[in-house]
Scaffold this motif. Sequence first.
Motif, PDB file in Angstrom:
ATOM      1  N   ARG A   3      -0.708  75.077  10.769  1.00 22.94           N
ATOM      2  CA  ARG A   3      -1.624  75.887   9.967  1.00 22.94           C
ATOM      3  C   ARG A   3      -2.070  77.163  10.661  1.00 22.94           C
ATOM      4  N   ASP A   4      -2.407  77.036  11.930  1.00 24.12           N
ATOM      5  CA  ASP A   4      -2.977  78.179  12.649  1.00 24.12           C
ATOM      6  C   ASP A   4      -1.979  78.824  13.595  1.00 24.12           C
ATOM      7  N   SER A   5      -0.707  78.490  13.440  1.00 27.89           N
ATOM      8  CA  SER A   5       0.391  79.021  14.263  1.00 27.89           C
ATOM      9  C   SER A   5       0.321  78.553  15.712  1.00 27.89           C
ATOM     10  N   GLY A   6      -0.516  77.568  15.988  1.00 31.69           N
ATOM     11  CA  GLY A   6      -0.630  77.109  17.355  1.00 31.69           C
ATOM     12  C   GLY A   6       0.500  76.204  17.810  1.00 31.69           C
ATOM     13  N   VAL A   7       1.202  75.600  16.851  1.00 33.94           N
ATOM     14  CA  VAL A   7       2.324  74.709  17.168  1.00 33.94           C
ATOM     15  C   VAL A   7       3.541  75.181  16.390  1.00 33.94           C
ATOM     16  N   ILE A   8       4.640  75.364  17.089  1.00 36.68           N
ATOM     17  CA  ILE A   8       5.888  75.824  16.477  1.00 36.68           C
ATOM     18  C   ILE A   8       7.032  74.994  17.047  1.00 36.68           C
ATOM     19  N   PHE A   9       7.947  74.608  16.170  1.00 39.70           N
ATOM     20  CA  PHE A   9       9.153  73.888  16.581  1.00 39.70           C
ATOM     21  C   PHE A   9      10.379  74.570  15.983  1.00 39.70           C
ATOM     22  N   TYR A  10      11.485  74.469  16.717  1.00 37.61           N
ATOM     23  CA  TYR A  10      12.778  74.951  16.240  1.00 37.61           C
ATOM     24  C   TYR A  10      13.827  73.873  16.486  1.00 37.61           C
ATOM     25  N   THR A  11      14.820  73.843  15.617  1.00 38.69           N
ATOM     26  CA  THR A  11      15.968  73.034  15.943  1.00 38.69           C
ATOM     27  C   THR A  11      16.723  73.725  17.077  1.00 38.69           C
ATOM     28  N   SER A  12      17.424  72.959  17.868  1.00 39.70           N
ATOM     29  CA  SER A  12      18.014  73.506  19.090  1.00 39.70           C
ATOM     30  C   SER A  12      19.027  74.621  18.818  1.00 39.70           C
ATOM     31  N   SER A  13      19.721  74.539  17.693  1.00 42.89           N
ATOM     32  CA  SER A  13      20.792  75.503  17.427  1.00 42.89           C
ATOM     33  C   SER A  13      20.273  76.909  17.117  1.00 42.89           C
ATOM     34  N   VAL A  14      18.987  77.028  16.802  1.00 44.27           N
ATOM     35  CA  VAL A  14      18.444  78.356  16.473  1.00 44.27           C
ATOM     36  C   VAL A  14      17.430  78.840  17.504  1.00 44.27           C
ATOM     37  N   ARG A  15      17.039  77.960  18.420  1.00 44.12           N
ATOM     38  CA  ARG A  15      16.024  78.348  19.410  1.00 44.12           C
ATOM     39  C   ARG A  15      16.510  79.534  20.229  1.00 44.12           C
ATOM     40  N   GLY A  16      15.643  80.545  20.342  1.00 46.93           N
ATOM     41  CA  GLY A  16      16.017  81.760  21.052  1.00 46.93           C
ATOM     42  C   GLY A  16      16.614  82.831  20.155  1.00 46.93           C
ATOM     43  N   ARG A  17      17.029  82.456  18.949  1.00 44.36           N
ATOM     44  CA  ARG A  17      17.592  83.426  18.005  1.00 44.36           C
ATOM     45  C   ARG A  17      16.691  83.633  16.785  1.00 44.36           C
ATOM     46  N   PHE A  18      16.041  82.561  16.341  1.00 37.81           N
ATOM     47  CA  PHE A  18      15.175  82.617  15.160  1.00 37.81           C
ATOM     48  C   PHE A  18      13.722  82.562  15.596  1.00 37.81           C
ATOM     49  N   SER A  19      12.866  83.149  14.767  1.00 32.60           N
ATOM     50  CA  SER A  19      11.435  83.120  15.041  1.00 32.60           C
ATOM     51  C   SER A  19      10.671  82.904  13.742  1.00 32.60           C
ATOM     52  N   ILE A  20       9.841  81.877  13.710  1.00 34.72           N
ATOM     53  CA  ILE A  20       9.015  81.606  12.535  1.00 34.72           C
ATOM     54  C   ILE A  20       7.618  82.152  12.796  1.00 34.72           C
ATOM     55  N   SER A  21       7.017  82.711  11.758  1.00 38.80           N
ATOM     56  CA  SER A  21       5.650  83.199  11.858  1.00 38.80           C
ATOM     57  C   SER A  21       5.005  83.105  10.486  1.00 38.80           C
ATOM     58  N   ARG A  22       3.698  83.235  10.466  1.00 38.13           N
ATOM     59  CA  ARG A  22       2.980  83.188   9.197  1.00 38.13           C
ATOM     60  C   ARG A  22       1.828  84.156   9.228  1.00 38.13           C
ATOM     61  N   ASP A  23       1.473  84.609   8.038  1.00 41.03           N
ATOM     62  CA  ASP A  23       0.316  85.477   7.855  1.00 41.03           C
ATOM     63  C   ASP A  23      -0.559  84.825   6.797  1.00 41.03           C
ATOM     64  N   ASN A  24      -1.601  84.154   7.234  1.00 41.31           N
ATOM     65  CA  ASN A  24      -2.435  83.424   6.284  1.00 41.31           C
ATOM     66  C   ASN A  24      -3.182  84.348   5.329  1.00 41.31           C
ATOM     67  N   ALA A  25      -3.425  85.565   5.751  1.00 38.14           N
ATOM     68  CA  ALA A  25      -4.092  86.520   4.855  1.00 38.14           C
ATOM     69  C   ALA A  25      -3.182  86.954   3.715  1.00 38.14           C
ATOM     70  N   LYS A  26      -1.869  86.878   3.941  1.00 37.92           N
ATOM     71  CA  LYS A  26      -0.901  87.276   2.916  1.00 37.92           C
ATOM     72  C   LYS A  26      -0.218  86.085   2.264  1.00 37.92           C
ATOM     73  N   ASN A  27      -0.623  84.861   2.651  1.00 42.46           N
ATOM     74  CA  ASN A  27      -0.025  83.649   2.073  1.00 42.46           C
ATOM     75  C   ASN A  27       1.502  83.654   2.213  1.00 42.46           C
ATOM     76  N   THR A  28       1.971  84.060   3.359  1.00 38.68           N
ATOM     77  CA  THR A  28       3.404  84.240   3.543  1.00 38.68           C
ATOM     78  C   THR A  28       3.845  83.675   4.893  1.00 38.68           C
ATOM     79  N   VAL A  29       5.003  83.045   4.879  1.00 34.21           N
ATOM     80  CA  VAL A  29       5.642  82.603   6.108  1.00 34.21           C
ATOM     81  C   VAL A  29       6.976  83.330   6.226  1.00 34.21           C
ATOM     82  N   TYR A  30       7.359  83.630   7.467  1.00 36.74           N
ATOM     83  CA  TYR A  30       8.558  84.416   7.716  1.00 36.74           C
ATOM     84  C   TYR A  30       9.528  83.646   8.609  1.00 36.74           C
ATOM     85  N   LEU A  31      10.794  84.009   8.500  1.00 37.38           N
ATOM     86  CA  LEU A  31      11.788  83.524   9.437  1.00 37.38           C
ATOM     87  C   LEU A  31      12.647  84.722   9.840  1.00 37.38           C
ATOM     88  N   GLN A  32      12.434  85.194  11.047  1.00 37.92           N
ATOM     89  CA  GLN A  32      13.249  86.269  11.592  1.00 37.92           C
ATOM     90  C   GLN A  32      14.483  85.649  12.223  1.00 37.92           C
TER      91      GLN A  32
END
Length: 128
Positions: A53-82
Amino acid sequence: QVQLVEFGGGLVQAGGSLRLSCAASGGTFSTYAMGWFRQAPGKEREFVAAVSRDSGVIFYTSSVRGRFSISRDNAKNTVYLQMNSLAPDDTAVYYCAAANSPWRNDWAPLKRDDYDYWGQGTQVTVSS
């Protein structure tokens, strides 16, 4: 009832980048843990990344770790995957999902069954 809509999929060459967005409506976004999953043709839907909820805990599957980045903006009700350094094996339909988490801000689930709401998916195709 939460509605999730994904944006940002498309066709990209290997080594390229895409940014997926998932806009949520109909609920209190900040009370949901959010995740990204993907499903390639003929394969099971698999976990990609999750954020609490507060972006304090993040997990990735091993195959994308280091390449993908998840983030969220609670003010915009949006989650991202770079997604960077994309490879043909990343080709799939990508889904965002929301897991109701009103009491815990340290939960970022990895299992499909933990999620309550799903988007319709967006296609990502990586050409070699």
